[in-house]
Design a protein around this motif. Structure first.
Motif, PDB file in Angstrom:
ATOM      1  N   LYS A   1      11.391 -10.251  12.060  1.00 61.53           N
ATOM      2  CA  LYS A   1      10.705  -8.945  12.120  1.00 61.53           C
ATOM      3  C   LYS A   1       9.911  -8.267  11.081  1.00 61.53           C
ATOM      4  N   LEU A   2      10.756  -8.526   9.785  1.00 60.49           N
ATOM      5  CA  LEU A   2       9.974  -7.903   8.710  1.00 60.49           C
ATOM      6  C   LEU A   2       8.687  -8.481   8.193  1.00 60.49           C
ATOM      7  N   LEU A   3       8.787  -9.927   8.768  1.00 62.21           N
ATOM      8  CA  LEU A   3       7.376 -10.636   8.486  1.00 62.21           C
ATOM      9  C   LEU A   3       6.223 -10.038   9.303  1.00 62.21           C
ATOM     10  N   ILE A   4       6.544  -9.862  10.696  1.00 64.00           N
ATOM     11  CA  ILE A   4       5.497  -9.290  11.459  1.00 64.00           C
ATOM     12  C   ILE A   4       5.210  -7.789  11.148  1.00 64.00           C
ATOM     13  N   ASN A   5       6.208  -7.043  10.514  1.00 63.47           N
ATOM     14  CA  ASN A   5       5.973  -5.629  10.182  1.00 63.47           C
ATOM     15  C   ASN A   5       5.006  -5.598   9.128  1.00 63.47           C
ATOM     16  N   ALA A   6       5.691  -6.410   7.995  1.00 64.58           N
ATOM     17  CA  ALA A   6       4.747  -6.158   6.523  1.00 64.58           C
ATOM     18  C   ALA A   6       3.419  -6.820   6.893  1.00 64.58           C
ATOM     19  N   SER A   7       3.455  -7.555   7.578  1.00 67.00           N
ATOM     20  CA  SER A   7       1.805  -8.306   7.633  1.00 67.00           C
ATOM     21  C   SER A   7       1.001  -7.632   8.578  1.00 67.00           C
ATOM     22  N   PHE A   8       1.523  -7.213   9.973  1.00 64.53           N
ATOM     23  CA  PHE A   8       0.852  -6.407  10.920  1.00 64.53           C
ATOM     24  C   PHE A   8       0.633  -5.076  10.884  1.00 64.53           C
ATOM     25  N   SER A   9       1.813  -4.505  10.729  1.00 66.65           N
ATOM     26  CA  SER A   9       1.896  -3.083  10.432  1.00 66.65           C
ATOM     27  C   SER A   9       1.239  -2.644   9.249  1.00 66.65           C
ATOM     28  N   GLY A  10       1.757  -3.345   8.213  1.00 64.93           N
ATOM     29  CA  GLY A  10       1.122  -2.757   6.861  1.00 64.93           C
ATOM     30  C   GLY A  10      -0.351  -2.967   6.935  1.00 64.93           C
ATOM     31  N   THR A  11      -0.923  -4.105   7.385  1.00 67.57           N
ATOM     32  CA  THR A  11      -2.550  -4.213   7.425  1.00 67.57           C
ATOM     33  C   THR A  11      -2.939  -3.313   8.314  1.00 67.57           C
ATOM     34  N   ALA A  12      -2.579  -2.950   9.567  1.00 70.11           N
ATOM     35  CA  ALA A  12      -3.070  -2.054  10.762  1.00 70.11           C
ATOM     36  C   ALA A  12      -2.898  -0.840  10.157  1.00 70.11           C
ATOM     37  N   THR A  13      -2.026  -0.388   9.480  1.00 67.64           N
ATOM     38  CA  THR A  13      -1.871   0.983   8.682  1.00 67.64           C
ATOM     39  C   THR A  13      -2.895   1.156   7.839  1.00 67.64           C
ATOM     40  N   VAL A  14      -3.149   0.351   6.879  1.00 66.94           N
ATOM     41  CA  VAL A  14      -4.292   0.351   5.978  1.00 66.94           C
ATOM     42  C   VAL A  14      -5.767   0.530   6.362  1.00 66.94           C
ATOM     43  N   LEU A  15      -6.069  -0.367   7.384  1.00 69.28           N
ATOM     44  CA  LEU A  15      -7.255  -0.501   8.021  1.00 69.28           C
ATOM     45  C   LEU A  15      -7.394   0.741   9.284  1.00 69.28           C
ATOM     46  N   GLY A  16      -6.239   1.443   9.566  1.00 71.44           N
ATOM     47  CA  GLY A  16      -6.532   2.373  10.513  1.00 71.44           C
ATOM     48  C   GLY A  16      -6.456   1.986  11.926  1.00 71.44           C
ATOM     49  N   CYS A  17      -6.013   0.651  12.589  1.00 74.92           N
ATOM     50  CA  CYS A  17      -6.462   0.317  13.618  1.00 74.92           C
ATOM     51  C   CYS A  17      -4.823  -0.392  14.462  1.00 74.92           C
ATOM     52  N   THR A  18      -5.165  -1.122  15.450  1.00 74.43           N
ATOM     53  CA  THR A  18      -4.132  -1.675  16.220  1.00 74.43           C
ATOM     54  C   THR A  18      -3.674  -3.130  15.703  1.00 74.43           C
TER      55      THR A  18
END
Ligand code: NAP
Length: 338
Positions: free
Chosen positions: A185-202
């Motif tokens: 789960k950390l793998l998905i969160n760090a990669s997708f949640s982290g990137t989407a948060t920086v880029l302001g997207c889904t």
């Protein structure tokens, strides 16, 4: 089993609505007065991939009485020690607190509540609080999966009871290798949640954009390398072996992993990370408990995590109002994108 959802916001409201609709009594507790009042007066309205309203029992923390056999913890992790200390007297002696938070929250909670009273559950779906009393389910209804477990075994019977309760919503796996499920789960969160948060997207937008997808892929790799060095065996997520699909050594496998990302994200395309939701509300987000944890574990393992570190740095800047989430932040990753 007297049950509470402590921190009933985005995810907790959806969980509470599904459980209550299935006839399972549970108290939805939040400090957010407007939300609690709306839940009391109009019920929980779940929108997005489904649309239903269900009357629920909602209350403020100061209205809690007695002890609970089961507490699902769904506050953010910013003050977990304080929350656990508060909950200590509301959790029955043989009760179980199941944290559904992201990251690796179990150890800190166990320090306050005791190892045998803390379990964890990695959630494979998402939600967004749209307005008071209204939560949006952002994953497909057939993708509402749970990975349940404990760092140290010993409460199998109670875990079985929790699993059958959550089973009204979607498939539940009781994980023997729970730390492996947490890392997946950390793998998905760090990669997708982290990137989407920086880029302001889904998540879906990260998967569709070539550069954003590569940033996420690089963080996936940093997380795999760190976990492997620490002896973590990543557990499959919703039947998918993440290592087989997304880890790579050579160019061919790297390309294949890159091509598979949009397919893997299809059922979660509208998911907007809760870190981004917090930033949009002007709140501090959980970056230290998600990407921050990966950076720390990377250091411990002796694995460099430069792309993930940059995400931590950029989110810090965004929180400090020195930058905004947005596509122009891709520029900061330029040196990694060749
Ligand atoms: N949302 C997702 O898609 C998703 C997916 C998987 C996992 N998660 C994880 O699940 C956890 C919860 O996320 P969320 O998005 O549901 O959070 P959320 O929408 O912020 O909900 C948290 C709720 O708890 C309340 N709260 C916070 N601190 C409290 C306290 N000390 N006492 C009582 N109530 C308190 C909040 O009130 P205020 O509004 O006043 O802060 C809010 O109502 C996080 O760890 C997150 O990483 C989220």
């Amino acid at each position: 089993m007297r049950t509470a959802i402590y921190g009933a916001g985005s995810l907790g409201t959806v969980l509470g609505a599904y459980l209550t609709r299935a006839g399972i009594e549970c108290d939805l507790i939040s400090r957010n007065k407007a939300h609690v009042t709306a839940l009391q007066q109009k019920g929980a309205h779940i929108v997005g991939k489904v649309d239903f309203t269900v009357p629920v029992k909602a209350l403020l923390p100061e209205q809690m009485q007695g002890t609970y056999d089961l507490i699902f913890l769904l506050t953010k992790q910013l003050e977990n020690r304080k929350v656990a200390t508060f909950l200590r007297s509301y959790l029955a002696k043989d009760g179980l607190l199941v944290t559904m938070q992201n990251g690796l929250p179990e150890s800190e909670l166990a320090q306050v509540l005791g190892e045998q009273r803390v379990a964890g559950c990695a959630i494979g779906w998402g939600a967004t609080l749209q307005s008071s009393g209204v939560a949006e389910l952002t994953s497909e209804p057939e993708a509402l999966a749970f990975s349940l477990g404990m760092l140290n075994p010993g409460r199998e019977e109670r875990l079985q009871a929790v699993a059958s309760m959550l089973g009204v919503m979607g498939p539940v796996t009781i994980e023997e290798n729970f730390i492996g499920a947490r890392w997946s789960k950390l793998l998905i969160n760090a990669s997708f949640s982290g990137t989407a948060t920086v880029l302001g997207c889904t998540f879906g937008e990260v998967a569709r954009d070539r550069q954003a997808r590569r940033i996420a892929q690089l963080i996936l790799k940093e997380c795999f390398d760190t976990g492997h060095r620490l002896g973590i065996a990543f557990e499959p997520v919703q039947g998918k072996n993440l290592e087989k699909l997304f880890d790579y050594q050579g160019r061919v496998k790297q390309k294949l992993s890159y091509l598979l990302i949009p397919l893997a994200m299809k059922k979660h395309a509208s998911l907007k990370p809760s870190m981004l939701q917090d930033i949009e509300k002007g709140k501090k987000c959980e970056v230290e408990s998600i990407n921050g944890i990966l950076s720390k574990e990377g250091k411990r393992a002796g694995i460099a995590t430069p792309v993930n570190d940059l995400v931590v740095q950029l989110i810090g800047k965004i929180e400090a109002k020195q930058a905004d989430p947005g596509w122009n932040n891709r520029e900061a990753f330029k040196s990694f994108l060749s």
